[in-house]
Design a protein around this motif. Structure first.
Motif, PDB file in Angstrom:
ATOM      1  N   CYS A 205      42.944  34.559  36.512  1.00  0.00           N
ATOM      2  CA  CYS A 205      41.826  35.104  37.284  1.00  0.00           C
ATOM      3  C   CYS A 205      42.376  35.719  38.574  1.00  0.00           C
ATOM      4  O   CYS A 205      43.404  35.255  39.084  1.00  0.00           O
ATOM      5  CB  CYS A 205      40.822  34.011  37.636  1.00  0.00           C
ATOM      6  N   PRO A 206      41.736  36.765  39.093  1.00  0.00           N
ATOM      7  CA  PRO A 206      40.537  37.448  38.587  1.00  0.00           C
ATOM      8  C   PRO A 206      40.864  38.346  37.408  1.00  0.00           C
ATOM      9  O   PRO A 206      42.028  38.586  37.086  1.00  0.00           O
ATOM     10  CB  PRO A 206      40.084  38.253  39.806  1.00  0.00           C
TER      11      PRO A 206
ATOM     12  N   GLN B 220      33.343  34.836  38.649  1.00  0.00           N
ATOM     13  CA  GLN B 220      33.035  36.172  39.139  1.00  0.00           C
ATOM     14  C   GLN B 220      32.061  36.830  38.181  1.00  0.00           C
ATOM     15  O   GLN B 220      32.042  36.522  36.988  1.00  0.00           O
ATOM     16  CB  GLN B 220      34.315  37.017  39.283  1.00  0.00           C
TER      17      GLN B 220
END
Length: 210
Positions: A67-68, A114
């Motif tokens: 991530c992201p 997210q």
């Protein structure tokens, strides 16, 4: 929100004097069956040319950082990628017009904390200063705080259903953002990340999810 604000600032600094170019939205974007794209409906974004990767998907920056996530093109030509939805700036529009601001959102769940809405961003350790397409974008609320999240679909290529995706938001009247076509950056490990290119747009077509 912090990352979004930083991305917006980067957009203004790099090419503050770039002209804001728009085309009158007088027709709808069509899928490969010749039907108008519908808002809040799942589609796959596929490449027009074969042999250069598959559909649009998500990928981490590298194998050590899950991530992201960023928007990428699947390396497998036969892959359709992940389904996405389109949300035009005017929520009353049920069809997706050409050259009109819209949000693009993956209709999937991820392990990363997210949202899956597209947003223009950059890699912190990328010395090229390229602008990539990430996620964490919000839906709606057009204005300077969300300027990184708005894209457009424009006609391109010779085929009837061939298009390109463009970043040139018009949701902020006094802003002069960078404008560019969305293309593909191929990293050393072979990952095909989507980002802004000046003269090599990724020509795409849209397939409705069955």
């Amino acid at each position: 929100m912090t990352n979004l604000i930083l991305s917006a600032a980067t957009i203004f600094i790099i090419l503050y004097t770039s002209p804001l170019t728009t085309t009158a939205a007088n027709t709808a974007v069509l899928d490969i069956d010749g039907q108008p794209l519908q808002a809040d409906t799942n589609y796959y974004i596929l490449p027009v040319f074969r042999g250069r990767g598959g559909g649009v998907t998500l990928a981490p920056k590298n194998s050590t950082q899950p991530c992201p996530l960023y928007v990428a093109q699947d390396n497998l030509e036969l892959s359709k990628g992940l389904p996405l939805k389109f949300y035009p700036v005017n929520p009353k529009d049920r069809r997706i017009p050409l050259s009109t601001d819209l949000n693009i959102v993956f209709d999937v769940s991820t392990i990363c904390v997210q949202s899956t809405g597209w947003s223009l961003t950059s890699f912190d350790d990328d010395e090229t200063q390229r602008l990539y397409i990430g996620i964490s974008g919000t839906i709606g609320n057009p204005g300077i705080e969300t300027i990184s999240n708005w894209f457009k679909i424009e006609k391109a290529g010779s085929g009837k259903y061939d298009y390109k995706i463009v970043f040139c938001p018009g949701v902020c009247e006094f802003c002069r953002p960078i404008c560019g076509d969305v293309g593909v950056f191929i990293k050393k490990d072979g990952t095909r990340f989507l980002g802004l290119l000046s003269d090599q747009p990724l020509l795409v077509k849209f397939k409705k999810e069955a």
